[in-house]
Design a protein around this motif. Structure first.
Motif, PDB file in Angstrom:
ATOM      1  N   GLY A   1     -19.052  -0.924 108.261  1.00 26.59           N
ATOM      2  CA  GLY A   1     -19.311  -0.794 106.825  1.00 26.59           C
ATOM      3  C   GLY A   1     -19.464   0.665 106.430  1.00 26.59           C
ATOM      4  N   SER A   2     -20.099   1.433 107.302  1.00 29.36           N
ATOM      5  CA  SER A   2     -20.248   2.859 107.034  1.00 29.36           C
ATOM      6  C   SER A   2     -18.888   3.546 107.062  1.00 29.36           C
ATOM      7  N   ALA A   3     -18.104   3.209 108.073  1.00 30.89           N
ATOM      8  CA  ALA A   3     -16.810   3.879 108.235  1.00 30.89           C
ATOM      9  C   ALA A   3     -15.839   3.513 107.112  1.00 30.89           C
ATOM     10  N   VAL A   4     -15.826   2.238 106.754  1.00 32.29           N
ATOM     11  CA  VAL A   4     -14.911   1.795 105.696  1.00 32.29           C
ATOM     12  C   VAL A   4     -15.505   2.178 104.346  1.00 32.29           C
ATOM     13  N   GLY A   5     -14.799   3.023 103.639  1.00 28.07           N
ATOM     14  CA  GLY A   5     -15.339   3.440 102.345  1.00 28.07           C
ATOM     15  C   GLY A   5     -14.258   4.039 101.474  1.00 28.07           C
ATOM     16  N   LEU A   6     -14.694   4.923 100.585  1.00 27.77           N
ATOM     17  CA  LEU A   6     -13.725   5.557  99.693  1.00 27.77           C
ATOM     18  C   LEU A   6     -12.645   6.256 100.489  1.00 27.77           C
ATOM     19  N   GLY A   7     -13.022   6.730 101.680  1.00 27.90           N
ATOM     20  CA  GLY A   7     -12.055   7.405 102.544  1.00 27.90           C
ATOM     21  C   GLY A   7     -10.859   6.510 102.843  1.00 27.90           C
ATOM     22  N   ASN A   8     -11.102   5.242 103.101  1.00 30.94           N
ATOM     23  CA  ASN A   8     -10.003   4.333 103.460  1.00 30.94           C
ATOM     24  C   ASN A   8      -9.201   3.905 102.251  1.00 30.94           C
ATOM     25  N   VAL A   9      -9.884   3.623 101.155  1.00 30.53           N
ATOM     26  CA  VAL A   9      -9.213   2.972 100.043  1.00 30.53           C
ATOM     27  C   VAL A   9      -8.713   3.984  99.010  1.00 30.53           C
TER      28      VAL A   9
ATOM     29  N   PHE B   1     -22.088  13.974  96.234  1.00 29.39           N
ATOM     30  CA  PHE B   1     -20.848  13.858  95.444  1.00 29.39           C
ATOM     31  C   PHE B   1     -20.103  12.548  95.713  1.00 29.39           C
ATOM     32  N   TYR B   2     -20.323  11.971  96.889  1.00 24.60           N
ATOM     33  CA  TYR B   2     -19.697  10.678  97.213  1.00 24.60           C
ATOM     34  C   TYR B   2     -20.171   9.624  96.213  1.00 24.60           C
ATOM     35  N   SER B   3     -21.451   9.724  95.887  1.00 23.53           N
ATOM     36  CA  SER B   3     -22.026   8.756  94.959  1.00 23.53           C
ATOM     37  C   SER B   3     -21.398   8.877  93.567  1.00 23.53           C
TER      38      SER B   3
ATOM     39  N   PHE C   1     -12.211  12.400 110.886  1.00 27.19           N
ATOM     40  CA  PHE C   1     -13.664  12.605 110.941  1.00 27.19           C
ATOM     41  C   PHE C   1     -14.367  11.894 109.808  1.00 27.19           C
ATOM     42  N   PHE C   2     -13.863  12.190 108.620  1.00 23.09           N
ATOM     43  CA  PHE C   2     -14.526  11.666 107.433  1.00 23.09           C
ATOM     44  C   PHE C   2     -14.526  10.146 107.444  1.00 23.09           C
ATOM     45  N   THR C   3     -13.396   9.577 107.778  1.00 23.65           N
ATOM     46  CA  THR C   3     -13.272   8.123 107.674  1.00 23.65           C
ATOM     47  C   THR C   3     -14.114   7.406 108.720  1.00 23.65           C
ATOM     48  N   LEU C   4     -14.356   8.058 109.867  1.00 25.03           N
ATOM     49  CA  LEU C   4     -15.195   7.406 110.874  1.00 25.03           C
ATOM     50  C   LEU C   4     -16.682   7.747 110.685  1.00 25.03           C
ATOM     51  N   SER C   5     -16.994   8.436 109.624  1.00 23.38           N
ATOM     52  CA  SER C   5     -18.391   8.825 109.322  1.00 23.38           C
ATOM     53  C   SER C   5     -19.015   9.666 110.422  1.00 23.38           C
ATOM     54  N   VAL C   6     -18.236  10.485 111.106  1.00 25.18           N
ATOM     55  CA  VAL C   6     -18.852  11.266 112.179  1.00 25.18           C
ATOM     56  C   VAL C   6     -19.064  12.718 111.775  1.00 25.18           C
ATOM     57  N   GLY C   7     -19.911  13.401 112.513  1.00 24.86           N
ATOM     58  CA  GLY C   7     -20.164  14.816 112.270  1.00 24.86           C
ATOM     59  C   GLY C   7     -21.365  15.045 111.378  1.00 24.86           C
ATOM     60  N   MET C   8     -22.016  13.982 110.931  1.00 24.09           N
ATOM     61  CA  MET C   8     -23.183  14.201 110.070  1.00 24.09           C
ATOM     62  C   MET C   8     -24.324  13.213 110.344  1.00 24.09           C
ATOM     63  N   THR C   9     -24.468  12.804 111.566  1.00 22.40           N
ATOM     64  CA  THR C   9     -25.621  12.033 112.069  1.00 22.40           C
ATOM     65  C   THR C   9     -25.788  10.585 111.575  1.00 22.40           C
TER      66      THR C   9
ATOM     67  N   SER D   1     -21.502   0.262 101.156  1.00 21.24           N
ATOM     68  CA  SER D   1     -21.855   0.081 102.567  1.00 21.24           C
ATOM     69  C   SER D   1     -21.756   1.420 103.313  1.00 21.24           C
ATOM     70  N   SER D   2     -21.150   2.430 102.675  1.00 23.37           N
ATOM     71  CA  SER D   2     -21.156   3.770 103.262  1.00 23.37           C
ATOM     72  C   SER D   2     -22.347   4.588 102.775  1.00 23.37           C
ATOM     73  N   THR D   3     -22.659   4.508 101.482  1.00 28.00           N
ATOM     74  CA  THR D   3     -23.753   5.359 100.974  1.00 28.00           C
ATOM     75  C   THR D   3     -25.072   5.029 101.669  1.00 28.00           C
ATOM     76  N   ILE D   4     -25.297   3.750 101.978  1.00 29.74           N
ATOM     77  CA  ILE D   4     -26.565   3.415 102.646  1.00 29.74           C
ATOM     78  C   ILE D   4     -26.655   4.097 104.016  1.00 29.74           C
ATOM     79  N   SER D   5     -25.498   4.234 104.667  1.00 26.71           N
ATOM     80  CA  SER D   5     -25.542   4.862 106.000  1.00 26.71           C
ATOM     81  C   SER D   5     -25.729   6.368 105.896  1.00 26.71           C
ATOM     82  N   ILE D   6     -25.404   6.936 104.755  1.00 31.74           N
ATOM     83  CA  ILE D   6     -25.584   8.391 104.631  1.00 31.74           C
ATOM     84  C   ILE D   6     -27.043   8.698 104.270  1.00 31.74           C
ATOM     85  N   LEU D   7     -27.652   7.811 103.491  1.00 36.32           N
ATOM     86  CA  LEU D   7     -29.049   8.055 103.115  1.00 36.32           C
ATOM     87  C   LEU D   7     -29.997   7.804 104.290  1.00 36.32           C
TER      88      LEU D   7
HETATM   89  N1  PHE Z   1     -16.519   6.976 106.253  1.00 37.14           N
HETATM   90  C1  PHE Z   1     -16.780   6.903 104.850  1.00 37.14           C
HETATM   91  C2  PHE Z   1     -15.472   6.679 104.116  1.00 37.14           C
HETATM   92  O1  PHE Z   1     -14.433   6.561 104.704  1.00 37.14           O
HETATM   93  C3  PHE Z   1     -17.435   8.129 104.322  1.00 37.14           C
HETATM   94  C4  PHE Z   1     -18.621   8.570 105.066  1.00 37.14           C
HETATM   95  C5  PHE Z   1     -18.673   9.838 105.569  1.00 37.14           C
HETATM   96  C6  PHE Z   1     -19.683   7.701 105.272  1.00 37.14           C
HETATM   97  C7  PHE Z   1     -19.740  10.255 106.317  1.00 37.14           C
HETATM   98  C8  PHE Z   1     -20.772   8.095 106.009  1.00 37.14           C
HETATM   99  C9  PHE Z   1     -20.795   9.351 106.527  1.00 37.14           C
HETATM  100  O2  PHE Z   1     -15.458   6.625 102.936  1.00 37.14           O
END
Ligand code: PHE
Length: 468
Positions: free
Chosen positions: A35-43, A122-124, A248-256, A342-348
């Motif tokens: 859910g974290s990985a799938v987000g605006l990045g994918n769609v 800014f994602y929000s 990187f972005f799409t897998l939500s990695v690099g930011m804990t 489902s991504s924003t919750i994982s960032i917060l």
């Molecule tokens: N992976 C999310 C997306 O593809 C964005 C995201 C980045 C989520 C970093 C969490 C951490 O939209």
């Protein structure tokens, strides 16, 4: 040898967090992480960059980047969290004790948290666009244009949204409020409950959209060829870098975020297969999103390379001319909104966990304070599209600056730290144990990816991202 750590799959498991228990099962964890990985990045992003960079060859490079770089970074991040068992900071400190690594590695967590804070702000705002479009699609406003004026109307709608500070701030506020409402309840009762509902829902909506696209567009074959038939002549260096950065972005990695999620894993979970499942699901959604969007775009004779406006302008133009377009548009933007949430919750989550430990605040207080701070910075991003658009740095608006600094600098640096840590600071034994790799050959491959392939690839992205 590390007997203490071997006995406790997550070092902090016994006393961790003061928050109620972690994920109830491995499945729940995989769903939350997917859910974290799938987000605006994918769609939103993947289809438009695939469109801009010419389709097939780009997609192939992207898949290679996910497998060879994204996946090892993802596994490393989950592993560090799982092994450390605390908030990202605590995990590194705990590992410094248990594994004998330097406490200085904790700076990776600091950097990641800063990045998480900025990305969420800014994602929000972009997630808010999807709410605004969901609303307009539900009321019929999105698809009500007169034939002949549709394109102009859709462009006008998107421009009008960006020019309207109230609408942007309202969307952003809604997204942050929903995010905080879920995060405040904790991992088991908040995040897990939410993803159990959202992630399967996402898949159902997406499959529905793909079927619709296949049945009504008559262009499914053309879209599949566009996405999967590679034309290497069209491939540029820039495309390769964009593909790697996006992995990187799409897998939500690099930011804990994944580290924090991994820390709530209980028991003996093999990280390598779990990470592979997460990366696989994420890739599947990106490709399916392409197969939902491009047939519709092609059916109306529209251009796939429209850039960021692909799903907010091009796609609505197509919807307005399709059978049941209003309903399909509402379904699509609902799908987008859920994916974003489902991504924003994982960032917060990691940012809140930090305040929960350090000043030992209650979850409620930590969530409200951090959520409000993120909200305030996000308001500046929202305003940078309209009344604040003259305030620029190096010719970029505040929103673009944050996007640039996080995607091109902070995420790669964070990812680099994570792979170097897992590749060099952790023992071979710990790595084998946590990844769940039995064979020497398999371990050799994972370790080589972590030690050489990933750092080299990330260094190239960083260099090119900064110098160009
Ligand atoms: N992976 C999310 C997306 O593809 C964005 C995201 C980045 C989520 C970093 C969490 C951490 O939209």
């Amino acid at each position: 040898m590390n007997t203490r750590a071997d006995r406790l799959p997550g070092l902090g498991e016994a006393g961790r967090s003061g928050v109620e228990g972690g994920w109830s099962s491995r499945f729940a964890f995989v769903m939350a992480a997917a859910g974290s990985a799938v987000g605006l990045g994918n769609v939103w992003k993947f289809p438009y960059i695939a469109g801009e960079y010419g389709g097939g060859a780009f997609v192939l490079v992207y898949l290679a980047c996910v497998a060879l770089v994204g996946l090892p970074v993802l596994a490393a991040e989950i592993l560090i969290g799982k092994r450390g068992g605390g908030s990202p900071m605590e995990s590194f400190r705990e590992l410094a004790r248990g594994e004998g690594s330097s406490p200085r590695w904790t700076s990776i967590a600091w950097l990641g948290m800063l990045c998480a804070f900025l990305i969420l702000s800014f994602y929000s705002v972009v997630a808010g666009w999807s709410l605004s479009y969901l609303w307009q699609a539900s009321t019929g406003a999105l698809t009500s244009a007169e034939p002949g004026h549709i394109a102009a109307r859709m462009e006008g709608l998107f421009d009008a949204l960006l020019a309207n500070p109230t609408a942007l701030i309202l969307g952003h506020t809604l997204v942050m409020s929903l995010t905080m409402a879920i995060v405040v309840k904790g991992v088991r009762r908040g995040l897990e409950k939410a993803v159990r509902l959202m992630v399967p829902g996402l898949f159902v909506l997406l499959v529905g959209l793909v079927v619709y696209a296949a049945v009504y567009s008559g262009q499914f074959g053309a879209a599949a060829r566009f996405l999967f038939a590679p034309d290497f002549g069209a491939l540029t260096w820039d495309a390769v870098l964009v593909a790697l950065g996006h992995a990187f972005f799409t897998l939500s990695v690099g930011m804990t975020a994944m580290m924090a999620y991994g820390a709530h894993l209980r028991g003996r979970v093999r990280v390598a297969p779990a990470a592979t499942a997460i990366a696989g699901l994420d890739t599947l959604v990106a490709l399916l999103a392409g197969l939902a969007i491009f047939p519709i775009v092609f059916a109306q004779g529209l251009e796939p390379g429209a850039g960021p406006g692909l799903i907010f302008v091009t796609l609505p133009i197509a919807f307005a001319q399709m059978p049941a377009g209003g309903f399909v548009a509402a379904t699509f933007f609902l799908f987008l909104a859920i994916a974003a949430l489902s991504s924003t919750i994982s960032i917060l989550e990691p940012v809140v966990e930090y305040l929960e430990r350090r000043p030992a605040w209650s979850r409620r207080r930590a969530t409200v304070v951090m959520g409000s701070l993120v909200w305030a910075v996000g308001v500046l991003s929202a305003l940078s599209f309209n009344i604040g658009s003259e305030y620029t740095l190096f010719g970029k608006s505040f929103f673009d600056c944050l996007d640039f600094v996080t995607s091109n600098v902070l995420l790669p640096v964070g990812g680099l730290g994570v792979v170097l840590y897992a590749g060099y600071a952790l023992s071979r034994r710990t790595l084998a144990l946590e990844l769940g790799i039995g064979s020497d050959r398999g371990l050799f491959i994972w370790r080589s990816l972590l030690r050489y392939v990933c750092p080299a690839a990330i260094a190239v992205v960083l260099y090119r991202g900064l110098v160009h």
